[in-house]
Scaffold this motif. Structure first.
Motif, PDB file in Angstrom:
ATOM      1  N   PRO A  27       0.807  -1.219   0.000  1.00  0.00           N
ATOM      2  CA  PRO A  27       0.000   0.000   0.000  1.00  0.00           C
ATOM      3  C   PRO A  27       0.844   1.276   0.000  1.00  0.00           C
ATOM      4  O   PRO A  27       0.492   2.240  -0.653  1.00  0.00           O
ATOM      5  CB  PRO A  27      -0.828  -0.106   1.277  1.00  0.00           C
ATOM      6  N   VAL A  28       1.958   1.262   0.704  1.00  0.00           N
ATOM      7  CA  VAL A  28       2.810   2.449   0.750  1.00  0.00           C
ATOM      8  C   VAL A  28       3.394   2.714  -0.629  1.00  0.00           C
ATOM      9  O   VAL A  28       3.357   3.831  -1.127  1.00  0.00           O
ATOM     10  CB  VAL A  28       3.922   2.288   1.805  1.00  0.00           C
ATOM     11  N   SER A  29       3.928   1.683  -1.268  1.00  0.00           N
ATOM     12  CA  SER A  29       4.523   1.886  -2.579  1.00  0.00           C
ATOM     13  C   SER A  29       3.451   2.224  -3.611  1.00  0.00           C
ATOM     14  O   SER A  29       3.697   2.987  -4.542  1.00  0.00           O
ATOM     15  CB  SER A  29       5.319   0.652  -3.009  1.00  0.00           C
ATOM     16  N   GLU A  30       2.242   1.675  -3.463  1.00  0.00           N
ATOM     17  CA  GLU A  30       1.150   1.983  -4.376  1.00  0.00           C
ATOM     18  C   GLU A  30       0.744   3.445  -4.254  1.00  0.00           C
ATOM     19  O   GLU A  30       0.555   4.137  -5.251  1.00  0.00           O
ATOM     20  CB  GLU A  30      -0.049   1.086  -4.072  1.00  0.00           C
ATOM     21  N   VAL A  31       0.643   3.929  -3.036  1.00  0.00           N
ATOM     22  CA  VAL A  31       0.254   5.320  -2.806  1.00  0.00           C
ATOM     23  C   VAL A  31       1.338   6.260  -3.332  1.00  0.00           C
ATOM     24  O   VAL A  31       1.031   7.258  -3.987  1.00  0.00           O
ATOM     25  CB  VAL A  31      -0.025   5.570  -1.304  1.00  0.00           C
ATOM     26  N   GLN A  32       2.585   5.935  -3.080  1.00  0.00           N
ATOM     27  CA  GLN A  32       3.675   6.771  -3.582  1.00  0.00           C
ATOM     28  C   GLN A  32       3.685   6.760  -5.108  1.00  0.00           C
ATOM     29  O   GLN A  32       3.925   7.785  -5.745  1.00  0.00           O
ATOM     30  CB  GLN A  32       5.028   6.292  -3.039  1.00  0.00           C
ATOM     31  N   SER A  33       3.384   5.621  -5.683  1.00  0.00           N
ATOM     32  CA  SER A  33       3.331   5.503  -7.145  1.00  0.00           C
ATOM     33  C   SER A  33       2.228   6.391  -7.711  1.00  0.00           C
ATOM     34  O   SER A  33       2.410   7.046  -8.743  1.00  0.00           O
ATOM     35  CB  SER A  33       3.109   4.049  -7.544  1.00  0.00           C
ATOM     36  N   GLU A  34       1.079   6.422  -7.037  1.00  0.00           N
ATOM     37  CA  GLU A  34      -0.016   7.279  -7.490  1.00  0.00           C
ATOM     38  C   GLU A  34       0.383   8.749  -7.419  1.00  0.00           C
ATOM     39  O   GLU A  34       0.082   9.532  -8.322  1.00  0.00           O
ATOM     40  CB  GLU A  34      -1.273   7.032  -6.658  1.00  0.00           C
ATOM     41  N   TYR A  35       1.087   9.117  -6.356  1.00  0.00           N
ATOM     42  CA  TYR A  35       1.557  10.501  -6.222  1.00  0.00           C
ATOM     43  C   TYR A  35       2.558  10.827  -7.325  1.00  0.00           C
ATOM     44  O   TYR A  35       2.481  11.889  -7.961  1.00  0.00           O
ATOM     45  CB  TYR A  35       2.178  10.720  -4.843  1.00  0.00           C
ATOM     46  N   ASP A  36       3.479   9.904  -7.572  1.00  0.00           N
ATOM     47  CA  ASP A  36       4.477  10.111  -8.628  1.00  0.00           C
ATOM     48  C   ASP A  36       3.810  10.245  -9.995  1.00  0.00           C
ATOM     49  O   ASP A  36       4.219  11.075 -10.813  1.00  0.00           O
ATOM     50  CB  ASP A  36       5.488   8.967  -8.648  1.00  0.00           C
ATOM     51  N   GLN A  37       2.782   9.434 -10.243  1.00  0.00           N
ATOM     52  CA  GLN A  37       2.048   9.543 -11.505  1.00  0.00           C
ATOM     53  C   GLN A  37       1.351  10.892 -11.605  1.00  0.00           C
ATOM     54  O   GLN A  37       1.297  11.493 -12.684  1.00  0.00           O
ATOM     55  CB  GLN A  37       1.027   8.419 -11.625  1.00  0.00           C
ATOM     56  N   GLY A  38       0.819  11.360 -10.489  1.00  0.00           N
ATOM     57  CA  GLY A  38       0.190  12.678 -10.479  1.00  0.00           C
ATOM     58  C   GLY A  38       1.179  13.764 -10.850  1.00  0.00           C
ATOM     59  O   GLY A  38       0.874  14.662 -11.647  1.00  0.00           O
ATOM     60  N   GLN A  39       2.379  13.676 -10.306  1.00  0.00           N
ATOM     61  CA  GLN A  39       3.412  14.658 -10.637  1.00  0.00           C
ATOM     62  C   GLN A  39       3.789  14.570 -12.112  1.00  0.00           C
ATOM     63  O   GLN A  39       4.002  15.592 -12.773  1.00  0.00           O
ATOM     64  CB  GLN A  39       4.652  14.440  -9.776  1.00  0.00           C
ATOM     65  N   TYR A  40       3.874  13.344 -12.616  1.00  0.00           N
ATOM     66  CA  TYR A  40       4.201  13.148 -14.026  1.00  0.00           C
ATOM     67  C   TYR A  40       3.146  13.795 -14.918  1.00  0.00           C
ATOM     68  O   TYR A  40       3.476  14.537 -15.850  1.00  0.00           O
ATOM     69  CB  TYR A  40       4.315  11.650 -14.338  1.00  0.00           C
ATOM     70  N   TYR A  41       1.867  13.539 -14.639  1.00  0.00           N
ATOM     71  CA  TYR A  41       0.801  14.116 -15.455  1.00  0.00           C
ATOM     72  C   TYR A  41       0.744  15.636 -15.316  1.00  0.00           C
ATOM     73  O   TYR A  41       0.412  16.338 -16.274  1.00  0.00           O
ATOM     74  CB  TYR A  41      -0.553  13.496 -15.115  1.00  0.00           C
ATOM     75  N   GLU A  42       1.067  16.138 -14.142  1.00  0.00           N
ATOM     76  CA  GLU A  42       1.092  17.590 -13.961  1.00  0.00           C
ATOM     77  C   GLU A  42       2.170  18.210 -14.849  1.00  0.00           C
ATOM     78  O   GLU A  42       1.937  19.224 -15.524  1.00  0.00           O
ATOM     79  CB  GLU A  42       1.348  17.926 -12.490  1.00  0.00           C
ATOM     80  N   LYS A  43       3.329  17.603 -14.858  1.00  0.00           N
ATOM     81  CA  LYS A  43       4.428  18.094 -15.697  1.00  0.00           C
ATOM     82  C   LYS A  43       4.069  17.969 -17.178  1.00  0.00           C
ATOM     83  O   LYS A  43       4.312  18.876 -17.970  1.00  0.00           O
ATOM     84  CB  LYS A  43       5.702  17.303 -15.396  1.00  0.00           C
ATOM     85  N   LEU A  44       3.460  16.846 -17.535  1.00  0.00           N
ATOM     86  CA  LEU A  44       3.048  16.617 -18.917  1.00  0.00           C
ATOM     87  C   LEU A  44       2.005  17.654 -19.347  1.00  0.00           C
ATOM     88  O   LEU A  44       2.049  18.162 -20.470  1.00  0.00           O
ATOM     89  CB  LEU A  44       2.488  15.203 -19.051  1.00  0.00           C
ATOM     90  N   ALA A  45       1.083  17.980 -18.449  1.00  0.00           N
ATOM     91  CA  ALA A  45       0.059  18.981 -18.762  1.00  0.00           C
ATOM     92  C   ALA A  45       0.693  20.335 -19.046  1.00  0.00           C
ATOM     93  O   ALA A  45       0.291  21.044 -19.978  1.00  0.00           O
ATOM     94  CB  ALA A  45      -0.939  19.094 -17.611  1.00  0.00           C
ATOM     95  N   LEU A  46       1.688  20.697 -18.255  1.00  0.00           N
ATOM     96  CA  LEU A  46       2.375  21.970 -18.464  1.00  0.00           C
ATOM     97  C   LEU A  46       3.063  21.985 -19.824  1.00  0.00           C
ATOM     98  O   LEU A  46       2.952  22.959 -20.574  1.00  0.00           O
ATOM     99  CB  LEU A  46       3.386  22.203 -17.337  1.00  0.00           C
ATOM    100  N   GLU A  47       3.755  20.889 -20.149  1.00  0.00           N
ATOM    101  CA  GLU A  47       4.441  20.812 -21.436  1.00  0.00           C
ATOM    102  C   GLU A  47       3.450  20.839 -22.595  1.00  0.00           C
ATOM    103  O   GLU A  47       3.653  21.555 -23.578  1.00  0.00           O
ATOM    104  CB  GLU A  47       5.295  19.547 -21.505  1.00  0.00           C
ATOM    105  N   HIS A  48       2.378  20.070 -22.490  1.00  0.00           N
ATOM    106  CA  HIS A  48       1.373  20.046 -23.561  1.00  0.00           C
ATOM    107  C   HIS A  48       0.704  21.404 -23.720  1.00  0.00           C
ATOM    108  O   HIS A  48       0.437  21.844 -24.837  1.00  0.00           O
ATOM    109  CB  HIS A  48       0.315  18.979 -23.281  1.00  0.00           C
ATOM    110  N   ASN A  49       0.431  22.050 -22.615  1.00  0.00           N
ATOM    111  CA  ASN A  49      -0.225  23.356 -22.672  1.00  0.00           C
ATOM    112  C   ASN A  49       0.667  24.378 -23.364  1.00  0.00           C
ATOM    113  O   ASN A  49       0.197  25.161 -24.190  1.00  0.00           O
ATOM    114  CB  ASN A  49      -0.612  23.813 -21.273  1.00  0.00           C
ATOM    115  N   GLN A  50       1.952  24.371 -23.032  1.00  0.00           N
ATOM    116  CA  GLN A  50       2.880  25.316 -23.659  1.00  0.00           C
ATOM    117  C   GLN A  50       2.987  25.062 -25.162  1.00  0.00           C
ATOM    118  O   GLN A  50       2.961  25.999 -25.961  1.00  0.00           O
ATOM    119  CB  GLN A  50       4.258  25.222 -23.007  1.00  0.00           C
TER     120      GLN A  50
END
Length: 139
Positions: A27-50
């Protein structure tokens, strides 16, 4: 005769302990993975938006912008991790609601809720953000 029995006992106990340890660690690694994916998509959104703004400056609509889906994915991953008690995700959601980021509307009630959850777990930035918000917005 005794060596096969010892191996059998060790195998049985290691299998039982292994499954218990995986159940505790997963569960700990799963939750951290979800957070990491969130950060990845946030960064991707910024790049796509630009990129989208640069290429289609005259016809900006959120329907055509790939960053819209990336933001949605980021929020989904942050929310999933936050609901499981991940304090960085709780802080991130609090900021998103406070500032209206990642496609979320500003909502001070939700911002306060998520920032308080993160602050209760000792997140220092959440505590500072709450103090500042209390002085500026008066939740």
């Amino acid at each position: 005769m005794i060596i096969p029995k010892i191996k059998q006992i060790i195998y049985t106990w290691s299998a039982r302990l292994g499954s218990k340890m995986r159940a505790k660690q997963n569960p700990v690694s799963e939750v951290q993975s979800e957070y990491d994916q969130g950060q990845y998509y946030e960064k991707l959104a910024l790049e796509h938006n630009q990129t989208f703004e640069r290429l289609y400056a005259n016809h900006l609509t959120s329907e055509n912008n790939p960053a819209t889906q990336d933001k949605r994915n980021a929020v989904w991953n942050f929310l999933s991790a936050a609901l499981k008690g991940h304090r960085d995700s709780q802080y991130k959601l609090g900021l998103c609601y406070l500032n209206g980021d990642l496609g979320l509307d500003k909502n001070y009630t939700h911002a306060q809720e998520w920032l308080e959850r993160a602050a209760k777990q000792g997140h220092p930035e959440a505590q500072n953000t709450l103090l500042y918000s209390y002085s500026q917005i008066a939740f």
